[in-house]
Design a protein around this motif. Structure first.
Motif, PDB file in Angstrom:
ATOM      1  N   ARG A 321       0.837  -1.211   0.000  1.00 45.84           N
ATOM      2  CA  ARG A 321       0.000   0.000   0.000  1.00 45.84           C
ATOM      3  C   ARG A 321       0.864   1.251   0.000  1.00 45.84           C
ATOM      4  NH1 ARG A 321      -4.107  -0.212   4.687  1.00 45.84           N
ATOM      5  NH2 ARG A 321      -4.783  -2.008   3.447  1.00 45.84           N
ATOM      6  N   ARG A 324       2.334   1.774  -3.417  1.00 41.30           N
ATOM      7  CA  ARG A 324       1.353   2.345  -4.358  1.00 41.30           C
ATOM      8  C   ARG A 324       1.167   3.833  -4.103  1.00 41.30           C
ATOM      9  NH1 ARG A 324      -1.591  -2.477  -3.364  1.00 41.30           N
ATOM     10  NH2 ARG A 324      -2.981  -1.317  -1.958  1.00 41.30           N
ATOM     11  N   GLN A 327       4.190   5.687  -5.448  1.00 40.38           N
ATOM     12  CA  GLN A 327       4.139   5.758  -6.914  1.00 40.38           C
ATOM     13  C   GLN A 327       3.107   6.777  -7.377  1.00 40.38           C
ATOM     14  OE1 GLN A 327       3.394   1.691  -8.018  1.00 40.38           O
ATOM     15  NE2 GLN A 327       5.581   1.167  -8.106  1.00 40.38           N
TER      16      GLN A 327
END
Length: 351
Positions: A321, A324, A327
């Protein structure tokens, strides 16, 4: 009087007398237990122990596993109660359950459960905005629930059957009964003390509001249920003959558990076993050892493995998580940089 007690406690804490005394007590308990265990296990036939394990009925193991599961389920209410008591009602029950199950199962196996269990709790609760002081308060209130339950179980059990405790502490039954009654009187006195008005312990940010009378009774009930389920699991696994009764096994089991807790050894290893062998001397040693080994597998080993798996998956999910989110943040920053470059380029072109 209270100021004198506080002054003495402060002096002992500054000189680390209590810590040193605790280390000495732990070493003494482990040394005595090892000596007793050595004498108790001499002449044990390992083959008979393995045969006793194999001959244990599947329904006994299944019933013991059910009681162990019920005990760990009860443990989740230690954290639920403590977290609610310090005012963090936003933390959902599933997080309380995860923190309680993993902290206790890992603390039981690794040893020094106050520190290992506290570290696990902090890792879980910090994600929900709780700090180290909050976790320390949770550990304190959960520990208070544990000790209140122990006081109730031992007080009632030894008062009813003082001979059970005499098998371990070698004191006369009448003296054990007197001590048990004193424990119950102390428990009643504590309940009355917190019932009259709000009570606080600690100083500054470490101040903890003690649960009032009705909530303290709830703590006692939670502690009794937890210990009762664990004792039932052991009772199912010990030899049927001679049938000493559940109360006797429960008193010896709780006493052995407390001695193991005092030793700070992982799972009370050695200390718990020695106390059980001494307390239940009437039973066949090989069959009793078989039951104790099965109990360790169900109560210590299996929950430990499950906890490690749960925490590993949790860390993987959190890491994925976070990756992500990083990113997404990088893409967002790249987009803003591209947009800024585009605006600058067209503005310069216009000029």
């Amino acid at each position: 009087m209270l100021e004198a007690i506080r002054g003495a406690t402060s002096f002992l804490r500054q000189k680390q007398v209590l810590h040193k005394l605790g280390v000495i007590v732990s070493i003494a308990v482990i040394a005595i237990a090892c000596r007793v265990l050595y004498h108790m296990l001499r002449g044990i036939d390992t083959g008979e122990v393995l045969e006793a394990i194999k001959s244990t009925e599947p329904y006994q193991i299944g019933l013991a596993a059910l009681f162990v599961a019920a005990g760990y389920f009860t443990l989740t209410f230690y954290d639920l109660f403590a977290v609610r008591a310090i005012g963090h009602r936003h933390v959902p029950y599933r997080i309380n359950a995860l923190a309680a199950f993993t902290s206790y199962s890992i603390g039981h196996n690794v040893g020094a459960s106050v520190f290992t269990g506290g570290a696990v709790r902090y890792r879980i609760y910090s994600a929900w905005g709780l700090n180290a002081i909050d976790v320390a308060k949770i550990c304190f209130l959960a520990g208070l629930t544990f000790w209140l339950g122990n006081a109730a179980v031992l007080g009632l059990g030894i008062t009813y059957h003082p001979e059970a405790a005499a098998a371990i502490d070698q004191l006369p039954p009448w003296l054990n009964r007197v001590v048990a009654i004193a424990i119950l009187m102390g428990l009643f006195g504590y309940v009355a003390w917190v019932w009259t008005k709000p009570r606080m312990v600690g100083r500054g940010p470490w101040t903890v509001m003690l649960p009032g009378g009705p909530l303290t009774l709830l703590q006692v009930a939670i502690g009794i249920l937890d210990l009762g389920f664990c004792a039932l699991a052991m009772y199912v696994l010990v030899p049927d003959e001679p049938n000493l009764g559940f109360v006797v096994v429960a008193v010896i089991f709780v006493s052995a558990t407390l001695l193991g807790f005092a030793s700070h050894s992982p799972g009370g290893l050695g200390v718990f076993d020695a106390a059980m062998l001494v307390g239940l001397w009437q039973m066949d040693r090989e069959e009793l050892l078989a039951g104790m080994l099965l109990f360790r597998m169900l109560y210590y080993l299996a929950p430990f493995v499950i906890s490690v798996i749960l925490l590993t998956f949790r860390e993987i999910i959190i890491s994925a998580r976070s990756k992500r989110l990083r990113q997404a943040a990088l893409h967002f920053e790249a987009g803003r940089a591209h947009e800024a470059a585009y605006v600058t380029e067209h503005r310069d072109a216009g000029v």
